[in-house]
Design a protein around this motif. Sequence first.
Motif, PDB file in Angstrom:
ATOM      1  N   GLY A  33       0.824  -1.201   0.000  1.00  0.00           N
ATOM      2  CA  GLY A  33       0.000   0.000   0.000  1.00  0.00           C
ATOM      3  C   GLY A  33       0.856   1.247   0.000  1.00  0.00           C
ATOM      4  O   GLY A  33       1.979   1.244   0.511  1.00  0.00           O
ATOM      5  N   ASP A  34       0.340   2.330  -0.583  1.00  0.00           N
ATOM      6  CA  ASP A  34       1.112   3.576  -0.601  1.00  0.00           C
ATOM      7  C   ASP A  34       0.319   4.749  -0.035  1.00  0.00           C
ATOM      8  O   ASP A  34       0.739   5.893  -0.123  1.00  0.00           O
ATOM      9  CB  ASP A  34       1.582   3.896  -2.028  1.00  0.00           C
ATOM     10  N   GLY A  35      -0.847   4.469   0.545  1.00  0.00           N
ATOM     11  CA  GLY A  35      -1.659   5.520   1.133  1.00  0.00           C
ATOM     12  C   GLY A  35      -1.678   5.401   2.647  1.00  0.00           C
ATOM     13  O   GLY A  35      -0.885   4.660   3.247  1.00  0.00           O
ATOM     14  N   PRO A  36      -2.587   6.104   3.284  1.00  0.00           N
ATOM     15  CA  PRO A  36      -2.663   6.056   4.755  1.00  0.00           C
ATOM     16  C   PRO A  36      -3.033   4.674   5.285  1.00  0.00           C
ATOM     17  O   PRO A  36      -2.818   4.394   6.463  1.00  0.00           O
ATOM     18  CB  PRO A  36      -3.746   7.097   5.088  1.00  0.00           C
ATOM     19  N   GLU A  37      -3.582   3.809   4.396  1.00  0.00           N
ATOM     20  CA  GLU A  37      -3.928   2.453   4.825  1.00  0.00           C
ATOM     21  C   GLU A  37      -2.777   1.467   4.597  1.00  0.00           C
ATOM     22  O   GLU A  37      -2.959   0.246   4.712  1.00  0.00           O
ATOM     23  CB  GLU A  37      -5.175   1.957   4.081  1.00  0.00           C
ATOM     24  N   SER A  38      -1.584   1.949   4.276  1.00  0.00           N
ATOM     25  CA  SER A  38      -0.465   1.064   3.916  1.00  0.00           C
ATOM     26  C   SER A  38      -0.089   0.110   5.053  1.00  0.00           C
ATOM     27  O   SER A  38       0.374  -1.008   4.799  1.00  0.00           O
ATOM     28  CB  SER A  38       0.757   1.894   3.510  1.00  0.00           C
ATOM     29  N   ARG A  39      -0.280   0.524   6.308  1.00  0.00           N
ATOM     30  CA  ARG A  39       0.034  -0.372   7.418  1.00  0.00           C
ATOM     31  C   ARG A  39      -0.857  -1.614   7.390  1.00  0.00           C
ATOM     32  O   ARG A  39      -0.414  -2.719   7.757  1.00  0.00           O
ATOM     33  CB  ARG A  39      -0.126   0.363   8.759  1.00  0.00           C
ATOM     34  N   LEU A  40      -2.096  -1.457   6.931  1.00  0.00           N
ATOM     35  CA  LEU A  40      -2.979  -2.603   6.826  1.00  0.00           C
ATOM     36  C   LEU A  40      -2.466  -3.576   5.771  1.00  0.00           C
ATOM     37  O   LEU A  40      -2.431  -4.790   6.001  1.00  0.00           O
ATOM     38  CB  LEU A  40      -4.401  -2.145   6.484  1.00  0.00           C
ATOM     39  N   TRP A  41      -2.067  -3.063   4.594  1.00  0.00           N
ATOM     40  CA  TRP A  41      -1.505  -3.935   3.563  1.00  0.00           C
ATOM     41  C   TRP A  41      -0.253  -4.644   4.081  1.00  0.00           C
ATOM     42  O   TRP A  41      -0.026  -5.821   3.785  1.00  0.00           O
ATOM     43  CB  TRP A  41      -1.173  -3.121   2.311  1.00  0.00           C
ATOM     44  N   GLU A 115      -3.107  -5.751  18.216  1.00  0.00           N
ATOM     45  CA  GLU A 115      -4.324  -6.557  18.102  1.00  0.00           C
ATOM     46  C   GLU A 115      -5.319  -5.972  17.103  1.00  0.00           C
ATOM     47  O   GLU A 115      -5.900  -6.696  16.289  1.00  0.00           O
ATOM     48  CB  GLU A 115      -4.978  -6.725  19.477  1.00  0.00           C
ATOM     49  N   ALA A 116      -5.545  -4.672  17.170  1.00  0.00           N
ATOM     50  CA  ALA A 116      -6.524  -4.053  16.277  1.00  0.00           C
ATOM     51  C   ALA A 116      -6.110  -4.207  14.817  1.00  0.00           C
ATOM     52  O   ALA A 116      -6.941  -4.529  13.943  1.00  0.00           O
ATOM     53  CB  ALA A 116      -6.704  -2.582  16.636  1.00  0.00           C
ATOM     54  N   THR A 117      -4.824  -3.992  14.538  1.00  0.00           N
ATOM     55  CA  THR A 117      -4.334  -4.144  13.166  1.00  0.00           C
ATOM     56  C   THR A 117      -4.465  -5.584  12.697  1.00  0.00           C
ATOM     57  O   THR A 117      -4.814  -5.855  11.547  1.00  0.00           O
ATOM     58  CB  THR A 117      -2.868  -3.678  13.069  1.00  0.00           C
ATOM     59  N   ALA A 118      -4.195  -6.532  13.593  1.00  0.00           N
ATOM     60  CA  ALA A 118      -4.315  -7.950  13.242  1.00  0.00           C
ATOM     61  C   ALA A 118      -5.764  -8.304  12.900  1.00  0.00           C
ATOM     62  O   ALA A 118      -6.020  -9.045  11.944  1.00  0.00           O
ATOM     63  CB  ALA A 118      -3.808  -8.819  14.386  1.00  0.00           C
ATOM     64  N   ILE A 119      -6.709  -7.791  13.662  1.00  0.00           N
ATOM     65  CA  ILE A 119      -8.121  -8.047  13.376  1.00  0.00           C
ATOM     66  C   ILE A 119      -8.485  -7.509  11.988  1.00  0.00           C
ATOM     67  O   ILE A 119      -9.120  -8.199  11.178  1.00  0.00           O
ATOM     68  CB  ILE A 119      -9.019  -7.421  14.458  1.00  0.00           C
TER      69      ILE A 119
END
Length: 308
Positions: A33-41, A115-119
């Motif tokens: 990911g290259d946007g603000p959601e990149s940590r999720l990717w 935990e939240a990111t893992a979910i």
Amino acid sequence: MTAAVLPPEALEARLAAAAAAVEETLDALLPQGDGPESRLWEAMRYGALGGGKRLRAFLVLESAALFGVCGTRALRVAAAVECLHAYSLIHDDLPAMDDDDLRRGRPTTHKAFDEATAILAGDALQSRAFEILAEESTHENPFTRCELVRSLAAAAGARGMAGGQMIDMQAEARAARGEPLRDLGAVAHLQRLKTGALIGFSCAAGAILGGADATRRQALEAYAQDFGLAFQIRDDLLDHEGDEGEAGKRLRKDEDAGKATFVDLLGLEGARERASMLAAQAAARLECFGPAAEALKAAARFAALRRR
């Protein structure tokens, strides 16, 4: 005459080749990911890439090969299965579930991130699995794509993997009250849902992609049932007597939780014999495919004898 199954070294090479091909496909289907959601990717890629037996993906590829399905299509379905499987592992490792710190020899996703990111990573991987199946690149026939989506949803839901996990949690609660589940049929039912349902989809996927007739699809589904139970019995044996370093995860969890396993109910030798019997029975289910099914027959034996 029954065709001889692949020797172990040939199967290992085939498993490794399938794992490498699926890893490459996953890498392309789960971009950085290259946007603000990149940590999720990043968390999704962490949970889905970088190891594992990829046995479910192998089953997709080999079942698809029985019907001459295009390799690209089979790899996309195999990748979707691995996304779904990765989601289940990420959530299974959470403190509210099995509370594990180690998976595939490295920190679990909620330990590497939070935990939240893992979910969210698990949620997004589950969604991505169905997105992959629904895309035209997976199959030009929309009815075939719909059947893949429907079948995977059934395998993952309340009458499949999630339902099995619920039964497992209830069994753990019973064990904590000193009332462990001691019924072999009930334990087998739990595992058919929790582990076997996704294995069942993996075997049926090739038949769906190839437009197989009912007889051949039923043969693969029967194979998957025996394969899944043999796989789980071996898992229980490894949990009882395996090595954590080799397994890459915490062992003896069920024993610590007081939950009944196939080893508890059948004994060590009984469990080994049952796994071997199921593997042989699984292989026999595939006689209608002739020599083309030799890798799947060898995989059943592997499921009953594997070391991790």
